[in-house]
Design a protein around this motif. Structure first.
Motif, PDB file in Angstrom:
ATOM      1  N   ARG A   4       0.869  -1.189   0.000  1.00 32.29           N
ATOM      2  CA  ARG A   4       0.000   0.000   0.000  1.00 32.29           C
ATOM      3  C   ARG A   4       0.901   1.232   0.000  1.00 32.29           C
ATOM      4  N   PHE A  22      -2.299   3.827  -3.722  1.00 35.69           N
ATOM      5  CA  PHE A  22      -2.232   2.636  -4.561  1.00 35.69           C
ATOM      6  C   PHE A  22      -2.262   1.376  -3.706  1.00 35.69           C
ATOM      7  N   THR A  23      -2.828   0.307  -4.260  1.00 40.42           N
ATOM      8  CA  THR A  23      -2.615  -1.046  -3.757  1.00 40.42           C
ATOM      9  C   THR A  23      -1.940  -1.806  -4.899  1.00 40.42           C
ATOM     10  N   LEU A  32      -3.326  -2.919  -8.352  1.00 38.98           N
ATOM     11  CA  LEU A  32      -4.664  -3.490  -8.197  1.00 38.98           C
ATOM     12  C   LEU A  32      -5.732  -2.411  -8.249  1.00 38.98           C
ATOM     13  N   ASP A  33      -5.471  -1.279  -7.594  1.00 35.42           N
ATOM     14  CA  ASP A  33      -6.422  -0.170  -7.587  1.00 35.42           C
ATOM     15  C   ASP A  33      -5.677   1.099  -7.187  1.00 35.42           C
ATOM     16  N   SER A  34      -6.286   2.230  -7.481  1.00 35.61           N
ATOM     17  CA  SER A  34      -5.711   3.513  -7.069  1.00 35.61           C
ATOM     18  C   SER A  34      -6.820   4.549  -6.939  1.00 35.61           C
ATOM     19  N   ILE A  35      -6.552   5.528  -6.106  1.00 34.68           N
ATOM     20  CA  ILE A  35      -7.434   6.691  -5.946  1.00 34.68           C
ATOM     21  C   ILE A  35      -6.543   7.916  -6.047  1.00 34.68           C
ATOM     22  N   ASN A  73     -10.565  -4.618   0.541  1.00 28.51           N
ATOM     23  CA  ASN A  73     -10.479  -5.241  -0.780  1.00 28.51           C
ATOM     24  C   ASN A  73      -9.463  -4.436  -1.587  1.00 28.51           C
ATOM     25  N   ASN A  75      -8.527  -4.555  -4.458  1.00 29.94           N
ATOM     26  CA  ASN A  75      -8.971  -4.279  -5.833  1.00 29.94           C
ATOM     27  C   ASN A  75     -10.035  -3.187  -5.888  1.00 29.94           C
ATOM     28  N   ASN A  76     -10.459  -2.708  -4.720  1.00 31.88           N
ATOM     29  CA  ASN A  76     -11.531  -1.722  -4.681  1.00 31.88           C
ATOM     30  C   ASN A  76     -11.361  -0.813  -3.458  1.00 31.88           C
ATOM     31  N   ILE A  77     -10.438   0.154  -3.555  1.00 25.31           N
ATOM     32  CA  ILE A  77     -10.216   1.108  -2.470  1.00 25.31           C
ATOM     33  C   ILE A  77     -11.472   1.960  -2.327  1.00 25.31           C
ATOM     34  N   LYS A  78     -11.927   2.161  -1.084  1.00 26.51           N
ATOM     35  CA  LYS A  78     -13.129   2.958  -0.857  1.00 26.51           C
ATOM     36  C   LYS A  78     -12.812   4.176   0.006  1.00 26.51           C
TER      37      LYS A  78
END
Length: 156
Positions: A4, A22-23, A32-35, A73, A75-78
């Motif tokens: 992370r 990021f993950t 896997l995912d980012s914001i 998750n 794959n799905n940062i919230k």
């Protein structure tokens, strides 16, 4: 196996600066995912704490938004919520599952640093983190603490 990472691209008072969370799957070297849509223009990351599956991130230019993110998750940062207060936190320490203490800099409404600030937060509702108490020390931008230099020994 999941790394992370939170980072800012750009610098202070640069309206094009952008913040990222990021993950990354390190075995596959794959994001896997980012914001990247948190923080106002000119705000850069000043402090971060990963605790269990939560990320606490502070950005700063004039105020201190404390953002919370759910990483359960990868794959799905919230995005969960934010609390905006003066100054900014540099160092965080989880003292209970629902309490965080931070050390940072106090600042006035124009973003001018006005001493050291220790804060206690209630994180029992990550969508609505609350400031429980704070202690200010000093009155100048030059007021500092050894906690900024040696974070590993600060909360032992």
């Amino acid at each position: 196996g999941v790394l992370r990472v939170a980072t800012s691209i750009g610098g202070f008072f640069n309206t094009t600066s952008k913040n990222y969370l990021f993950t990354i799957d390190i075995s596959k070297n794959k994001i896997l995912d980012s914001i990247s849509d948190f923080g106002k223009p000119g705000e850069t990351i000043q402090g971060i704490r990963f605790y269990k599956n939560i990320a606490y991130i502070v950005t700063f230019e004039k105020t201190d938004p404390l953002y919370t993110f759910d990483l359960i998750n990868p794959n799905n940062i919230k995005y969960l919520g934010e609390l905006e207060i003066p100054g900014y936190s540099i160092l965080f320490h989880q003292i209970y599952d629902d309490r965080i203490i931070s050390v940072g800099k106090n600042a006035n409404e124009n973003g001018l640093e006005t001493g050291v600030l220790v804060q206690l937060f209630d994180c029992s509702n990550l969508n609505n983190v609350k400031l429980l108490d704070k202690l200010k020390y000093g009155k100048s931008w030059s007021t500092s603490t050894n906690a900024f230099k040696d974070q590993k020994k600060s909360f032992i």
